[in-house]
Scaffold this active site. Structure first.
Site, PDB file in Angstrom:
ATOM      1  CB  THR A   1      -0.936   0.005   1.218  1.00 60.39           C
ATOM      2  OG1 THR A   1      -1.712  -1.191   1.203  1.00 60.39           O
ATOM      3  CG2 THR A   1      -1.876   1.201   1.196  1.00 60.39           C
TER       4      THR A   1
ATOM      5  CG  ASP B   1      -8.426  -5.546   0.817  1.00 63.60           C
ATOM      6  OD1 ASP B   1      -7.705  -6.092   1.662  1.00 63.60           O
ATOM      7  OD2 ASP B   1      -8.229  -4.394   0.414  1.00 63.60           O
TER       8      ASP B   1
END
Length: 386
Positions: free
Chosen positions: A188, A228
């Protein structure tokens, strides 16, 4: 082979791709030769080949989502709405704490961090139950931020004791639950930037793993975002909001947030990387700036207590470790953990933009005049599951 630290990396294939998109428009990425390259790459992957089709890409649409906003103290704070869970969860943590005098308690108070942990537990519980892709599930955003509902949740928080158990509440507009049929690594990135005209951008983006799915097309890493979604589609006999469904977008913890001062001008833009810790990182940074009058840099550098559930993870190697006896006296169950944290911010200080970067990992803060924030690096970046 590993590339030497400080080495220049060039990616002409990706540069050419971006130039083509700039010249031909965004649609050229989703249809035509580029789309065929992506589909062929994932269809023929040596590991876990995908059944993606060119039609899947052609039907994809990057959607504009309405922001979620609240007033905390005298600041207006806005974040991303669903399917990102970050914005609404950050705002719930803050609003549930608003009735407490966090400024008086201060950053060195075990009680302040206990309150932060308790508010986190309540917000994460609602996040886990209710937030998913709003195109597939009804997310009670308005109800979760309703002042009366927030007040009932905040009333569960006590300064001197820890809740024995935490469960999601019932915000106004919560949908009826549907009965169900009978380790992550960093990938990320976050950045915050402001220009001379006052435009402010806070971006969090992820490919999920270090190199996403391990596949590339024209120098661009393809993500591994499927992770996710909740791995198990049902819990306690009910379908979970973030279960996998065709065409559905996964819930994220990404929390790019903009804080407006009483004058209506941007005071702070902040975001983070680090899976589900992102939410706690951003909430902590805002409390540091708003309540404890710290700079964005010092707020980001504060050690974290991350409490998405019963156990409070105390960040290893930080000043929070010294608070463990006092936290335990308040009923907290604590565990010292090397958390994977990386926050960034840009803040307005005396009419001047100043950047802030996390001392835990790579990154740099640059001020409006080009001054680079000197940051002492501590620890290595890891990552919590989203």
């Amino acid at each position: 082979s590993p590339v030497a630290i400080g080495a220049m990396i060039r990616n002409p294939a990706q540069a050419a791709l971006l130039q083509r998109i700039a010249a031909r428009g965004a649609d050229s990425f989703y249809v035509g030769p580029e789309a065929q390259k992506i589909v062929t790459t994932v269809n023929t992957a040596a590991r876990n080949p995908s059944k993606m089709t060119t039609g899947d890409l052609a039907s994809y649409d990057a959607k504009t989502r309405p922001p979620v906003c609240i007033t905390y103290r005298v600041h207006r704070i806005c974040g991303m709405g669903p399917p990102s869970s970050g914005g609404i969860t950050v705002l719930m943590i803050l609003k549930q704490l608003e009735r407490f005098d966090m400024a008086r308690l201060g950053k060195d108070s075990p009680q302040a961090w206990h309150l932060f942990a308790e508010s986190s537990r309540l917000a994460y519980a609602d996040r886990d139950l209710y937030v998913g892709d709003p195109d597939f599930v009804s997310v009670p955003v308005k109800g979760m931020l309703d002042p009366a509902y927030i007040a009932t949740r905040s009333a569960l928080i006590q300064p001197t004791t820890t809740m024995a158990s935490v469960s999601a509440g019932s915000p106004p507009g919560a949908p009826a639950r549907q009965s169900a049929p009978v380790s992550e690594v960093p990938g990320t990135t976050d950045l915050a930037v402001a220009d001379a005209r006052g435009n402010v951008v806070e971006v969090t983006t992820t490919v999920e793993g270090y190199f996403g799915s391990g596949l590339t097309v024209d120098g661009t890493v393809l993500n591994n975002q499927l992770t996710d979604f909740d791995t198990v589609p049902e819990k306690g006999g009910y379908l979970v909001a973030n279960r996998v469904e065709g065409g559905k977008r996964p819930r994220s913890s990404m929390s790019p947030t903009i804080v407006y001062g009483p004058d209506g001008k941007v005071r702070l833009a902040v975001g983070a990387a680090g899976g589900s810790t992102i939410i706690a990182q951003v909430a902590k940074a805002i409390i540091g700036v708003v309540d404890w009058k710290l700079s964005a840099q010092d707020s980001i550098a504060l050690g974290l207590i991350y409490a998405p559930g019963h156990v409070a993870a105390v960040e290893k190697g930080t000043e929070r470790e010294a608070m463990i006896p006092a936290l335990e006296a308040l009923g907290e169950t604590v565990q010292v953990t090397a958390l994977g944290l990386k926050a960034n911010a840009v803040e307005r200080v005396n009419g001047r933009w100043v950047g802030a970067a996390d001392p835990r990992s790579e990154g740099v803060g640059i001020a409006q005049d080009g001054t680079v924030t000197q940051i002492q690096r501590v620890g290595a970046l890891q990552r919590a599951p989203e």
